[in-house]
Design an enzyme around this catalytic site. Sequence first.
Site, PDB file in Angstrom:
ATOM      1  N   ASP A 302       0.831  -1.186   0.000  1.00 47.80           N
ATOM      2  CA  ASP A 302       0.000   0.000   0.000  1.00 47.80           C
ATOM      3  C   ASP A 302       0.876   1.250   0.000  1.00 47.80           C
ATOM      4  O   ASP A 302       1.868   1.334   0.735  1.00 47.80           O
ATOM      5  CB  ASP A 302      -0.903  -0.016   1.235  1.00 47.80           C
ATOM      6  CG  ASP A 302      -1.967   1.058   1.194  1.00 47.80           C
ATOM      7  OD1 ASP A 302      -2.704   1.108   0.198  1.00 47.80           O
ATOM      8  OD2 ASP A 302      -2.059   1.836   2.159  1.00 47.80           O
ATOM      9  N   GLU A 350       0.805  -0.622  -5.179  1.00 47.16           N
ATOM     10  CA  GLU A 350      -0.364   0.257  -5.135  1.00 47.16           C
ATOM     11  C   GLU A 350       0.116   1.640  -5.543  1.00 47.16           C
ATOM     12  O   GLU A 350       0.749   2.353  -4.774  1.00 47.16           O
ATOM     13  CB  GLU A 350      -0.964   0.264  -3.728  1.00 47.16           C
ATOM     14  CG  GLU A 350      -2.284   1.026  -3.628  1.00 47.16           C
ATOM     15  CD  GLU A 350      -2.094   2.511  -3.366  1.00 47.16           C
ATOM     16  OE1 GLU A 350      -2.306   3.313  -4.303  1.00 47.16           O
ATOM     17  OE2 GLU A 350      -1.726   2.862  -2.236  1.00 47.16           O
ATOM     18  N   ASP A 403     -11.401   1.182  -0.869  1.00 46.85           N
ATOM     19  CA  ASP A 403     -11.567   2.618  -0.611  1.00 46.85           C
ATOM     20  C   ASP A 403     -12.613   3.270  -1.514  1.00 46.85           C
ATOM     21  O   ASP A 403     -12.951   4.440  -1.308  1.00 46.85           O
ATOM     22  CB  ASP A 403     -10.232   3.353  -0.797  1.00 46.85           C
ATOM     23  CG  ASP A 403      -9.287   3.159   0.378  1.00 46.85           C
ATOM     24  OD1 ASP A 403      -9.769   2.947   1.495  1.00 46.85           O
ATOM     25  OD2 ASP A 403      -8.061   3.237   0.168  1.00 46.85           O
TER      26      ASP A 403
END
Length: 506
Positions: A302, A350, A403
Site C-alpha cells: 500500500d 499500489e 476505498d
Amino acid sequence: MNLPTEDNGRYSGILVHPTSFPSPYGIGDMGEGAYGFIDFLEAAGQTLWQCLPLGPTSFGDSPYQSFSSFAGQPLIISPDLLIQDGLLAEEDVADMPKWDDTHVDYGEAILFKTRLLRKAYEHFKQTPILLYVEEFQAFCKKEGSWLDNYALFMALKDAHDGRPWSQWEVPYRTLEPLSIEIARQELADDIDYYRFVQYIFYKQWAKLKDYAASKHITIIGDIPIFVALDSADVWADQQLFNLDENGFPTVVAGVPPDYFSATGQLWGNPLYLWKNHRKDGYRWWIRRIRHQLRLTDMLRIDHFRGFEAYWSIPYGEETAIHGKWVTGPGTDFFDAVIQALGKHLPIIAEDLGIITPAVEALRDHYGFPGMRVLQFGFDNTAENNYLPHNFIRNCICYTGTHDNDTTIGWYAQASEDSRDKVRRYMNTDGSSVHWDFIRAALSSTAKYAIFPLQDVLGLGSKARMNIPGVAGNNWAWRFQSKDLKADTAAHLRSLSLLFGRTGGRS
C-alpha cells in the site's frame, strides 16, 4: 504453488477481507464461512483471493492501523475450530449477543471474542494434550524474534489500561533492561496468553491457506507502507522512526489533496528514519516482507509511491495540506530486499494517487504490476490511463477497491456525462453496471483482474467497506452464506472462461 507472477497467464479473483465472512460470532472468521468462500472462488473459476492487512487492529478498527506488522488478527480466530480442538466447550459460546449478520459491531465483537480467547487459554493451560503444548512451544521458538516483543507490548498495554506506550512510565517507554525483565516476570501469564492467541491464529490461517492452495487459489496479502505509532513495531525499534525523546513523532505520514479529499489525508503514522534503516541493510523491512510472504502468496504494498517520495507533515497539523515531499529510499531499498529474498518478488505496487514518472520508473524497474481502477476511468469524459484501451499488460485491473464505493453505488452518484460514457464505452444500458464493469476488467489486456465481492453480488453504497478520511463506521460490511449463489458463480465462471482467466480450468 506456481505463482501467477512467474508465467504469461491471465488471472482473476475477488477482493474481500476475512472480517466480512459469514460467521455466527459477530465478525467474519477462519471457520466454515471462510472455507465456503474458497469453494465459491473455485466454482466461479477464480484463481485469486485478495484480502486486506491481517494484523490486530488498533484505534478505529482499520486493518491499516495495527498493533503489529507481524501478529495476526485475534478477531478472525474461529470459535468453532476452537471447539473442535477441545479448547472451548459449546456452553462457552451459549450466551452470545444478538449479532447483525450484515455489519460488524467492533465494540461488542472485541469484548465477546476476548472473553472466548481467555477461556480457550485457560483450557489450554489445563489440557492434557501434549501435542498442543509441543506445537505451542515450537511456535514460540520459531516466531520469537517478533512474538516476544509483541506479547510483552500487549501485556504492558493491558497493565496501563490500554494507554499508548508514549504515556507509559519512562522505564517501560524507553525499554530500560531491568524494568523490562521485571515486567516479563510479573506479567508472564498475560504474555503467554498473547503468545497463545498468535499460535492459534497462525494454526488456523495455515490450514485455510493450505485449503486455498488445494483449490489452486493464490492469496494476495496487503502490507501498509507505514505502521501505527502505538504498535510493538515502533515501541521496540524506536531508533528506526522520526520520534522525539518522549516517543512522539516529529513528522507524520499522509497524502496531499487528491481524488479522495480536498484537504488531503492525515494518517498520523510516524515516518521512517531511513538513514538508520539503511545502516543495517533494511533488516527490519526484510524481516517484515519475508514474514508476510509466509502468510500470503503475493503482496500488495500500500502507498508504493512512498518509497520514491513521501508526504511529510509536521506533527500537530490538523490537515495534510502543509506537508512536503521528501525523497524515499528508492532502488537502494529494493535492491537490498531482492538480494535477501530473491529476484522475482511477488509484489504488487499500489500506485494510485499522485504518481510521477519517477514513481513509475521505480515500479517498472523491478517489474512490479501497478493498479488500474475502472471507476477512475469514468470519473470524467477525458482520456486517461484508467480506461482499458490504455492498459499495459503488467497491471491489475480493479472495478474498485476497498476505498471506493461499490460500482452500483458509484454509478448512481456519477454525473450524467460519466454515466453516458460508461454506457457508450461498454455498449450497455447500465441496468447491470456491476457486471459490465466486471466484464470490462476480465476482457482487458491486464494480466490480473480483481473485483470486490460487493460488485460480484451487485450491492449498493450501503455495502461500502471504507470511506477514506472518515473515522467512524468503516470496515464493518459483512455478507451471508446465502449470498454466494450457484448461478452467480456460474455466470462469473462463464465470463472468466470467455476471456481466458480460469488458470486452465474448463
